[in-house]
Design a protein around this motif. Structure first.
Motif, PDB file in Angstrom:
ATOM      1  N   THR A   1       0.537  -0.681   0.285  1.00  0.00           N
ATOM      2  CA  THR A   1       0.286  -0.098   0.192  1.00  0.00           C
ATOM      3  C   THR A   1       0.700   1.640   0.112  1.00  0.00           C
ATOM      4  OG1 THR A   1      -1.424  -0.976   1.670  1.00  0.00           O
ATOM      5  CG2 THR A   1      -2.287   0.945   1.527  1.00  0.00           C
ATOM      6  N   ALA A   2       1.872   1.651  -0.034  1.00  0.00           N
ATOM      7  CA  ALA A   2       2.892   2.523   1.511  1.00  0.00           C
ATOM      8  C   ALA A   2       3.547   2.887  -0.978  1.00  0.00           C
ATOM      9  CB  ALA A   2       4.000   2.119   1.793  1.00  0.00           C
ATOM     10  N   ASP A   3       3.705   1.773  -1.158  1.00  0.00           N
ATOM     11  CA  ASP A   3       4.035   1.950  -2.612  1.00  0.00           C
ATOM     12  C   ASP A   3       3.273   1.888  -3.895  1.00  0.00           C
ATOM     13  OD1 ASP A   3       6.182   0.689  -5.207  1.00  0.00           O
ATOM     14  OD2 ASP A   3       4.865   0.155  -5.300  1.00  0.00           O
ATOM     15  N   HIS A   4       2.183   1.829  -2.976  1.00  0.00           N
ATOM     16  CA  HIS A   4       0.781   2.482  -4.096  1.00  0.00           C
ATOM     17  C   HIS A   4       0.918   4.211  -3.976  1.00  0.00           C
ATOM     18  CE1 HIS A   4      -2.803   3.700  -5.445  1.00  0.00           C
ATOM     19  NE2 HIS A   4      -3.652   3.619  -4.642  1.00  0.00           N
ATOM     20  N   TYR A   5       0.509   4.768  -2.649  1.00  0.00           N
ATOM     21  CA  TYR A   5       0.505   6.325  -2.729  1.00  0.00           C
ATOM     22  C   TYR A   5       2.187   6.580  -2.992  1.00  0.00           C
ATOM     23  CZ  TYR A   5      -3.505   4.839   0.336  1.00  0.00           C
ATOM     24  OH  TYR A   5      -4.158   4.618   1.119  1.00  0.00           O
ATOM     25  N   TYR A   6       3.077   6.060  -2.961  1.00  0.00           N
ATOM     26  CA  TYR A   6       4.346   7.114  -4.063  1.00  0.00           C
ATOM     27  C   TYR A   6       3.493   7.171  -5.343  1.00  0.00           C
ATOM     28  CZ  TYR A   6       6.783   5.547   0.757  1.00  0.00           C
ATOM     29  OH  TYR A   6       7.071   4.998   1.866  1.00  0.00           O
ATOM     30  N   TYR A   7       3.335   6.218  -5.530  1.00  0.00           N
ATOM     31  CA  TYR A   7       3.145   6.161  -7.017  1.00  0.00           C
ATOM     32  C   TYR A   7       2.437   7.093  -7.494  1.00  0.00           C
ATOM     33  CZ  TYR A   7       1.693   4.090 -11.920  1.00  0.00           C
ATOM     34  OH  TYR A   7       1.236   3.804 -13.221  1.00  0.00           O
ATOM     35  N   GLN A   8       1.173   7.307  -6.696  1.00  0.00           N
ATOM     36  CA  GLN A   8       0.495   8.106  -6.703  1.00  0.00           C
ATOM     37  C   GLN A   8       0.808   9.653  -6.801  1.00  0.00           C
ATOM     38  OE1 GLN A   8      -3.226   7.644  -4.060  1.00  0.00           O
ATOM     39  NE2 GLN A   8      -4.599   6.946  -5.535  1.00  0.00           N
ATOM     40  N   ALA A   9       1.463   9.903  -5.754  1.00  0.00           N
ATOM     41  CA  ALA A   9       2.060  11.444  -5.437  1.00  0.00           C
ATOM     42  C   ALA A   9       2.600  11.483  -6.790  1.00  0.00           C
ATOM     43  CB  ALA A   9       2.619  11.201  -4.245  1.00  0.00           C
TER      44      ALA A   9
ATOM     45  N   LEU B   1     -11.465  -0.281  -9.531  1.00  0.00           N
ATOM     46  CA  LEU B   1     -11.500  -0.017 -10.767  1.00  0.00           C
ATOM     47  C   LEU B   1     -11.537   1.115 -10.895  1.00  0.00           C
ATOM     48  CD1 LEU B   1     -14.424  -2.148 -11.755  1.00  0.00           C
ATOM     49  CD2 LEU B   1     -12.500  -2.350 -13.200  1.00  0.00           C
ATOM     50  N   GLN B   2     -11.569   2.458  -9.539  1.00  0.00           N
ATOM     51  CA  GLN B   2     -11.565   3.604 -10.042  1.00  0.00           C
ATOM     52  C   GLN B   2      -9.971   3.790  -9.645  1.00  0.00           C
ATOM     53  OE1 GLN B   2     -13.318   6.080 -10.673  1.00  0.00           O
ATOM     54  NE2 GLN B   2     -11.748   7.408 -10.699  1.00  0.00           N
ATOM     55  N   ILE B   3      -9.226   3.374  -8.882  1.00  0.00           N
ATOM     56  CA  ILE B   3      -7.727   2.992  -9.013  1.00  0.00           C
ATOM     57  C   ILE B   3      -6.829   3.106 -10.116  1.00  0.00           C
ATOM     58  CG2 ILE B   3      -5.902   2.037  -7.657  1.00  0.00           C
ATOM     59  CD1 ILE B   3      -7.465   2.224  -4.803  1.00  0.00           C
ATOM     60  N   ALA B   4      -7.888   1.976 -10.681  1.00  0.00           N
ATOM     61  CA  ALA B   4      -6.915   1.757 -11.790  1.00  0.00           C
ATOM     62  C   ALA B   4      -7.261   3.328 -12.892  1.00  0.00           C
ATOM     63  CB  ALA B   4      -7.796   0.086 -12.551  1.00  0.00           C
TER      64      ALA B   4
ATOM     65  N   GLY C   1      -4.724   5.477 -13.001  1.00  0.00           N
ATOM     66  CA  GLY C   1      -3.356   5.264 -13.954  1.00  0.00           C
ATOM     67  C   GLY C   1      -2.504   3.258 -12.864  1.00  0.00           C
ATOM     68  N   ASP C   2      -3.545   3.570 -11.599  1.00  0.00           N
ATOM     69  CA  ASP C   2      -2.693   2.466 -11.168  1.00  0.00           C
ATOM     70  C   ASP C   2      -3.845   0.913 -10.946  1.00  0.00           C
ATOM     71  OD1 ASP C   2      -0.840   0.755  -9.839  1.00  0.00           O
ATOM     72  OD2 ASP C   2      -0.738   1.715  -8.116  1.00  0.00           O
ATOM     73  N   ILE C   3      -2.864   0.090 -12.040  1.00  0.00           N
ATOM     74  CA  ILE C   3      -4.011  -0.676 -11.941  1.00  0.00           C
ATOM     75  C   ILE C   3      -3.357  -2.066 -11.222  1.00  0.00           C
ATOM     76  CG2 ILE C   3      -2.626  -1.986 -14.247  1.00  0.00           C
ATOM     77  CD1 ILE C   3      -5.094  -2.980 -15.452  1.00  0.00           C
ATOM     78  N   ARG C   4      -2.625  -2.436 -10.889  1.00  0.00           N
ATOM     79  CA  ARG C   4      -1.821  -3.362  -9.700  1.00  0.00           C
ATOM     80  C   ARG C   4      -2.535  -3.560  -8.221  1.00  0.00           C
ATOM     81  NH1 ARG C   4       3.358  -0.798  -7.767  1.00  0.00           N
ATOM     82  NH2 ARG C   4       1.980   0.771  -7.209  1.00  0.00           N
ATOM     83  N   PRO C   5      -3.130  -2.374  -7.612  1.00  0.00           N
ATOM     84  CA  PRO C   5      -4.394  -3.416  -6.626  1.00  0.00           C
ATOM     85  C   PRO C   5      -5.689  -3.852  -7.596  1.00  0.00           C
ATOM     86  CG  PRO C   5      -3.225  -0.544  -6.640  1.00  0.00           C
ATOM     87  CD  PRO C   5      -3.119  -1.825  -7.946  1.00  0.00           C
TER      88      PRO C   5
END
Length: 499
Positions: free
Chosen positions: A177-185, A422-425, A428-432
């Protein structure tokens, strides 16, 4: 006139008068008829000129359109006008939390909205500062709530995303989850140095964890493949999973049928009192589509084509809307916060999707990732007016079954997570979303393995898994026992072998 006395006879005079009168009347009628024809032509010509003049005034004179007294005001339709069949019932749980104003306040300006945004950002940064202080003091519970509050106030702020990710990574040991937030930032600000440094550290760790997850799925798939196809327990599990899949898939879209009612419709084809015709037809349509997939596509030694996808959709919608079944939509649709492509672009996008679906690059992906990405791509294009979610899930399960996996069951009580990922995808991030599908795949594999194994030795992972209500999954699998939900239906926990 007499030739002798040169007097006119009365008879002759009357004859002349009648002849003269008749001649004048005949000429007068002809003249009137000719003039009437001219009148009609002149009237038609004048009407045409007036019509052309009015048309020019209405469409070609800008000053006329600017007159507020002559042009009726145009109003945007409300939210319900833009909803389609797929989303109306899906959005029901969110309607109580989302209040749509009856009208737009004319006094609200962009500067006012910017002031509100600045206020939220300042409050978010203040909450972030307090969360950091609580973190240093070792009060992780308070720090977590403050981080979440800051994220809710400013979900696109790179500093908030990065600091919250650092807290999850170091204090909660949640690297994924931390990596996902870094990606969003980095999506918001690619030059944000703190997020860039953190992502360089976590990217390899997360990739390794995802690969280990896929390897574990392959091991469980191979273990299930070792069970003989004629095993009685496996056959019961497959039959129950078939019913469960239909029950949960239509339930995600808002169908209110309980598990027992769904089973009754599939086994007896009898109607259920108090339920709509559309809810019956949704179940029957999904049943027809799954039978088509099992009979043709699962064992098909060829590519999945556009025709196959249309055939799936034609059966999904065949009982609900036969006209739209198997046809691309011809109007624009709106799905929550996502606006799909216009109808004019569907043909090109679906052709590209078909090329990707059968490309060598896609075949090199892990089957679960490949199926999840196919699901997302199809539902993102949203090519149909209705039935997009059901068709996408069926396509995903077709690809999984072709790779030796059982059809994945996405439980209806997880539909909020399903739509959130689906909204997170979309962001821009489809991994979750891929990880969510992997979790559903693993849960389904565990259920099959549990159903075909000695019940005295439950799978440890399954015993540790718990539902939203905190009840271990293993407690919900007693044969012929159904758990009652708040809505009065049969339990949402998946039960295998209860036919």
């Amino acid at each position: 006139m007499c030739c002798v006395c040169e007097e006119t006879s009365p008879n002759i005079m009357g004859f002349r008068r009648r002849s003269h009168t008749m001649g004048i009347g005949s000429d007068s009628k002809k003249w009137r008829a000719r003039m009437n024809g001219y009148h009609y032509f002149v009237i038609f010509l004048c009407g045409s000129l007036v019509s052309l003049l009015m048309f020019a005034l209405l469409h070609y004179v800008p000053s006329y359109r600017s007159l507020p007294s002559r042009v009726a005001p145009h109003h945007l339709p409300d939210g319900r006008f833009l909803q389609i069949a797929d989303e109306v019932r899906v959005l029901e749980p969110y309607m109580s939390a989302i209040k749509i104003p009856d009208r737009i306040d004319a006094t609200e300006t962009s500067s006012g909205r910017n002031d509100q945004y600045d206020t939220n950002e300042q409050e978010a940064l203040s909450s972030l500062k307090m969360a950091t202080e609580m973190k240093l003091m070792g009060k992780d519970d308070k720090a977590l709530r403050l981080f979440q509050h800051a994220l809710a106030l400013s979900p696109k702020h790179p500093e908030v995303l990065t600091k919250y990710g650092e807290f999850l990574e170091h204090c909660q040991q949640d690297v994924v989850t931390a990596d996902h937030y870094y990606y969003q930032a980095l999506t918001v600000n690619p030059a944000y140095s703190d997020a860039l440094v953190n992502r360089q550290r976590t990217a390899r760790i997360v990739e390794h964890l995802d690969q280990k997850r896929f390897e574990r799925l392959d091991q469980k798939r191979d273990a299930l493949s070792s069970v003989h196809a004629m095993n009685a327990a496996l056959k019961r599990a497959e039959k129950e999973a078939y019913i469960q899949h239909i029950y949960h898939s239509v339930g995600i879209e808002g169908n209110t049928m309980t598990l027992a009612q769904t089973r009754s419709i599939l086994e007896t084809k009898m109607a259920v009192d108090g339920k709509s015709i559309d809810e019956h037809n949704e179940i029957l349509g999904l049943d027809a589509a799954m039978k088509y997939i099992n009979a043709t596509l699962v064992n098909k030694n060829d590519f999945i084509t556009m025709k196959d996808i249309l055939e799936i959709h034609r059966r999904v919608l065949g009982h609900v809307d036969p006209i739209e079944g198997g046809e691309f939509r011809r109007t624009q649709v709106y799905v929550g916060g996502h606006i799909p492509p216009g109808p004019g672009d569907l043909s090109i996008l679906m052709n590209r999707f078909e090329v990707w679906l059968n490309s060598e690059q896609s075949f090199l992906l892990h089957p679960v990732k490949y199926a999840a990405m196919a699901h997302y791509k199809l539902v993102h294009i949203h090519p149909f007016s209705d039935g997009n979610g059901r068709t996408s899930r069926l396509l995903m399960n077709t690809l999984l079954m072709r790779a030796g996996y059982p059809p994945v069951i996405i439980q209806k009580q997880h539909r909020h997570k399903y739509y959130d990922y689906l909204q997170i995808a979309n962001d821009g991030d489809i991994r979750p979303f891929v990880r969510f599908i992997a979790d559903c795949t693993e849960r389904t594999l565990d259920l099959y393995l549990w159903a075909t194994s000695d019940l005295s030795n439950p799978i440890p992972l399954l015993a540790q898994e718990s539902m939203a209500k905190g009840i271990p999954l293993i407690d919900g699998f007693e044969e012929n026992v159904s758990t009652t939900t708040e809505s009065g239906g049969t339990g949402d926990t998946i039960r295998i072998g209860t036919i």
